[in-house]
Design a protein around this motif. Sequence first.
Motif, short mmCIF file in Angstrom:
data_model
loop_
_atom_site.label_atom_id
_atom_site.label_comp_id
_atom_site.label_asym_id
_atom_site.label_seq_id
_atom_site.Cartn_x
_atom_site.Cartn_y
_atom_site.Cartn_z
N LEU A 96 -6.35 2.93 -0.18
CA LEU A 96 -6.42 2.06 1.04
C LEU A 96 -5.17 1.31 1.12
N ASP A 97 -4.38 1.27 1.89
CA ASP A 97 -3.17 0.57 2.16
C ASP A 97 -3.52 -0.76 3.14
N ALA A 98 -4.23 -1.80 2.36
CA ALA A 98 -4.70 -2.96 3.30
C ALA A 98 -3.55 -3.98 3.63
N GLY A 99 -3.39 -4.07 5.09
CA GLY A 99 -2.20 -4.72 5.56
C GLY A 99 -1.34 -4.09 5.82
N CYS A 100 -1.23 -2.72 6.17
CA CYS A 100 -0.22 -1.67 6.19
C CYS A 100 0.93 -2.02 7.31
N GLY A 101 0.47 -2.86 8.09
CA GLY A 101 1.59 -3.13 8.99
C GLY A 101 1.77 -2.09 10.31
N THR A 102 2.29 -2.27 11.08
CA THR A 102 2.16 -1.56 12.49
C THR A 102 3.16 -0.34 12.68
N ASP A 103 4.01 -0.37 11.77
CA ASP A 103 5.13 0.91 11.96
C ASP A 103 4.72 2.01 10.98
N VAL A 104 3.72 1.95 10.19
CA VAL A 104 3.29 3.01 9.44
C VAL A 104 4.04 3.85 8.80
N LYS A 105 5.22 3.61 8.47
CA LYS A 105 5.96 4.63 7.63
C LYS A 105 5.54 5.04 6.43
N PHE A 106 4.99 3.99 5.63
CA PHE A 106 4.44 4.47 4.43
C PHE A 106 3.22 5.44 4.43
N LEU A 107 2.65 5.19 5.51
CA LEU A 107 1.28 5.95 5.71
C LEU A 107 1.77 7.27 6.12
N ARG A 108 2.80 7.43 6.98
CA ARG A 108 3.30 8.97 7.44
C ARG A 108 3.74 9.45 6.23
N TYR A 109 4.49 8.63 5.35
CA TYR A 109 5.10 9.55 3.89
C TYR A 109 4.19 9.89 3.06
N CYS A 110 3.10 9.08 2.88
CA CYS A 110 1.94 9.62 2.09
C CYS A 110 1.27 10.62 2.56
N LEU A 111 1.09 10.78 3.99
CA LEU A 111 0.41 11.94 4.63
C LEU A 111 1.23 13.24 4.37
N ALA A 112 2.50 13.01 4.60
CA ALA A 112 3.26 14.30 4.51
C ALA A 112 3.38 14.77 3.20
N ASN A 113 3.07 13.90 2.22
CA ASN A 113 3.12 14.44 0.65
C ASN A 113 1.59 14.53 0.31
N ASN A 114 0.66 14.82 1.04
CA ASN A 114 -0.81 15.17 0.84
C ASN A 114 -1.60 14.09 0.01
N ILE A 115 -1.51 12.94 0.29
CA ILE A 115 -1.99 11.63 -0.37
C ILE A 115 -3.12 11.41 0.85
N ASN A 116 -4.32 11.33 0.00
CA ASN A 116 -5.46 10.88 1.02
C ASN A 116 -5.43 9.60 1.01
N ILE A 117 -5.02 8.88 2.26
CA ILE A 117 -4.74 7.61 2.62
C ILE A 117 -5.35 7.06 3.83
N VAL A 118 -5.88 5.45 3.80
CA VAL A 118 -6.00 5.27 5.37
C VAL A 118 -5.39 3.74 5.10
N GLY A 119 -4.65 3.57 6.08
CA GLY A 119 -3.85 2.14 6.49
C GLY A 119 -4.82 1.32 7.31
N MET A 120 -4.69 0.35 7.00
CA MET A 120 -5.52 -0.77 7.83
C MET A 120 -4.69 -1.98 8.27
N ASP A 121 -4.77 -2.34 9.30
CA ASP A 121 -3.99 -3.46 9.69
C ASP A 121 -4.68 -4.25 10.78
N ILE A 122 -4.49 -5.50 11.05
CA ILE A 122 -5.37 -6.41 12.22
C ILE A 122 -4.54 -5.99 13.38
N LEU A 123 -3.45 -5.25 13.47
CA LEU A 123 -2.77 -4.80 14.77
C LEU A 123 -2.89 -3.36 14.70
#
Length: 166
Positions: free
Chosen positions: A49-76
């Motif tokens: 879980l990337d808690a408070g990941c922000g809205t640009d989700v660059k890190f989320l996309r990077y992890c997903l492209a590298n087959n990491i099982n991740i969820v991003g969460m942000d208030i926005l």
Amino acid sequence: MQAKINKMQPEKLQHTTSTPYDKADTFSSMLYLSDFGVTLQNMSGKFVLDAGCGTDVKFLRYCLANNINIVGMDILPPEDEENEQIKNHFIQGDITKPPFVQNKFDLILVRAVRTLSKDLSVAEIKNLTGLLKHGGEIKIAPYFPETNPSHKKLIDQIKKEFGENM
């Protein structure tokens, strides 16, 4: 359950993406990983879980492209909310009241999160620790603990609550 504070010591990181967005995003994502002292290999096979990941989700996309099982969460909502992959791995939610069941994640990353213009508190960190599976880990990396008094205060409070050797 173990809380760790990383003192932002960079380590060698390897990237494996070859997607069109990877030049700038790979660099910023590698820096993000180094803030926590983790690598893609450390995250492999874990539910993150990337808690408070922000809205640009660059890190989320990077992890997903590298087959990491991740969820991003942000208030926005994410800027890229029409992207189907992002929709499936992003939850709009408040870090003070995370919308997840207990004992769900192996690793939670929290970096310099601010909630409604106030610094994240120890009580809010405790809310997140309940989301960890047995043996899970939460890693917190404030931006500037050496120069920002509120970040230093948070680190001191967390060390007091969870132990000195984080």
